[in-house]
Write an enzyme that holds these catalytic residues in place. Structure first.
Site, PDB file in Angstrom:
ATOM      1  CG  LEU A 105      -1.808  -1.233   1.378  1.00 26.10           C
ATOM      2  CD1 LEU A 105      -2.938  -1.106   2.594  1.00 26.10           C
ATOM      3  CD2 LEU A 105      -2.545  -1.628  -0.007  1.00 26.10           C
ATOM      4  CG  ASN A 174       6.717  -5.080   6.543  1.00 23.34           C
ATOM      5  OD1 ASN A 174       5.472  -5.055   5.713  1.00 23.34           O
ATOM      6  ND2 ASN A 174       7.828  -4.447   6.178  1.00 23.34           N
ATOM      7  CD  GLU A 175       0.906  -4.790   6.540  1.00 25.08           C
ATOM      8  OE1 GLU A 175       1.288  -5.746   7.051  1.00 25.08           O
ATOM      9  OE2 GLU A 175       0.551  -5.128   5.380  1.00 25.08           O
TER      10      GLU A 175
END
Lengths: 300, 300, 300
Positions: A105, A174-175
């Site tokens: 994103l 890995n947000e």
């Protein structure tokens, strides 16, 4: 799984497979192929091979195929066209940009915008996943580079994952490390592939896995040298397309429908959760710092 | 799992195990055994050893132990008798026919019949699974040959699976390849053994696994050479019967009840789904073709 | 998992980790550390290191850290204090008694008492689990000895498990062997770590796993030699604390909330189930026999 899969004996189909493998090779050796249809947009190259029924989608949004509103919209439109195209039975998704599959994103869409913008963006993220995870086509991700966060989600939403055999490339949700949190349908998609415990560690710690580690925990299905990866994907696809479409699609639906329905049922509250979370002052501040760091890195 | 299982230290029970292992050996060396009860039907041989409390059920329906209405009915009646028999605590299921455990559901029951027949047949399939998956006995499948589709389901419904160590034998839910689809409770049974991802691949591709592959993904628990498999099963059973019955049964129930209840709740709609699916013209046509192929093979 | 975890590349955090590892070492070398807070009770030693934000809890209830009503109450009070302490972000749980982590629920609390007592005891067991499994802190179990039944549950309720590399120590939910049954939330906690199939075998057979077996099936995450285990735990903790707290906590919640809520919703019926089960004459008799055996063992 991959090894087992490759050597498994598919009863009564050995004859068909020889034919299909030839088709796979034929597609690879493009001079043999007669007819292509082009559905490309500005940021996504899409070619449908009409003789094999396989579409190849190459993401080409420099520098890192980040998923912004524009790209996600183009992606969903592409998917819709392919889905309606009865001649298209399989989809290979890969990147046209070296060393990166997708960076996930686009943080710019989540920083300093209005709540309306956040909501619109999030709906586009949901739409991408709904279209991909619920696709009737057989879908194969060719992960030819790094694939963090949303890039990992795209790969996980396909039916099969082939990654470049290169320990420098890594993949993972890995947000958490950016101070943001994967929503429940990211979680569900990951659990459905690697199970509950590996997902718990992944999400709590924001883990990225190198290609060999990703293979080991089942986050990808196969590692293939870069120069063979495309050919392998097409050969693999020919095996998926050897299965009767309607039975494969119903089996896919029986496995994924509950997960898809969970988002459909809670879609609007999921948008609201995202908006209220991302617009928090503390989150905006930490995203700001992160982007500052990225900028400094580029400058040095 | 199997290795871990075998070497695990069962606290405070080492003494009991020695006794139980002797019982296992005693059962194997049939001259030591004093009393057997015979519950056999025309297609299923059943002997209950009264001193050990272990029933051995051998399927003997040539040529391939296919599960037709008659066989399924005999099976369910057997199960009911064994279940009510307080002296019978464990059940070993195996095949009396070389090279095949069971070929699964009989296609003849699904082709060219009335809707009433399809419904009756499907209820018998459901009943077989409900009786076996929910059994209070400790159940061990001795998979001494190929075990596709419904044969795989029977094995998966037991508590423990021992397969002949022979890479020529394979096992899997391969319905998809015939153009038919495993219903939700086949899916649930498989997920409960091998997890979501392996099940997704299995069902979408109709995968059959060779014995070593089946062990690797947990579809079976142990591989044993043909001439030792029966002895191993009885020794294993003696370990299961060393656990207090009521606690083992409650633990089994706590693990399986939700899965069983899902079918009980949706039983009639599951029948209707099957009938409307199998009676479709396209499905009938593809089953017809498949049977034609099988016939030709036999003739050549 | 452990190996993958250790070598995984945590994007953009390598710099931070070096600092955190130094903190870890600093905590270990206690002379460097300046300020400790002491929250100890008579049976539980608790020290909070104010500079690192890590609490170390050592269970010290001879002879085997059995979980009786008094101990469980002290544990829950400790947890509540730590949870409310904003300066405390991580918790290491271990045993001060050689060769045993915890022997699990105290059988004396389940034998020959009133129904009211059973109910009070069971609520305390529930409370311990709710506090630990749902903790906002990063929790690491240092399993430095045997850990059957309730001891295994405590370990499974932490975020990460490090066990002494000693094949003599074992861990598992072995209640079944005593004729009692793990309730649904013990089951859920185990499934969330090792999956459905391994849990089914564990609960039906009351399996105890040696340290190497426990690592193999994912019941623990790492095996470390006894003299390095404490240092390893603190280094590991520094990696967990490198993740932003709010994102780690939300990710933990997204993984565990449904499991916690299931008990909260059914808490009172779970108490009733326990009371009516444990007060059965047959269960009391078998617990009585078991305690008689234990007593004889001690005397010889």
């Amino acid at each position: 799984m991959a090894a087992a899969w490759r050597s498994c004996s598919l009863l009564a189909l050995s004859g068909r497979f020889t034919v299909q493998q030839k088709l796979g090779r034929a597609l690879y050796q493009s001079q043999w192929v007669t007819s292509h249809r082009n559905l490309s947009t500005s940021q996504i190259a899409v070619e449908v091979n009409e003789s094999t029924g396989v579409a190849v989608m190459k993401m080409k949004k420099p520098p890192v195929n980040s998923l912004n509103l524009d790209f996600l919209t183009q992606f969903s439109i592409c998917m819709e066209k392919l889905e309606l195209d009865r001649g298209c039975r399989g989809l290979v998704i890969t990147s046209a940009i070296p060393k990166i599959f997708s960076a996930g994103l686009d943080i710019l869409e989540m920083y300093g915008k209005t709540d309306e913008h956040y909501a619109e963006f999030w709906r586009a993220v949901q739409e991408m996943w709904l279209k991909l995870y619920g696709s009737n086509m057989a879908t194969i991700a060719v992960i030819n580079g790094n694939s963090p966060a949303g890039g990992c989600l795209m790969a996980l939403s396909c039916d099969y994952r082939i990654m470049t055999e290169n320990p420098k490339y890594s993949i993972g949700l890995n947000e958490t490390l950016l101070g943001i949190v994967a929503p429940f349908w990211f979680r569900d998609t990951m659990i459905n592939s690697i199970g509950n415990r590996a997902t718990e560690l992944s999400l709590q710690l924001g883990l990225m896995y190198s290609a060999p580690e990703a293979l080991k925990i089942g986050l990808v299905d196969e590692l293939i040298p870069e120069d063979k990866i495309y050919e392998t994907a097409l050969n693999t696809m020919s095996r998926w397309l050897a299965v009767p479409d309607h039975a494969r699609q119903l089996s896919k639906s029986i496995m994924r429908k509950a997960t898809v329905d969970r988002l459909l049922t809670h879609r609007e509250s999921d948008v609201q959760n995202f908006v209220s979370f991302i617009s928090r002052e503390s989150i905006q501040k930490s995203l700001g710092k992160y982007m500052e760091k990225l900028k400094q890195r580029k400058e040095t």
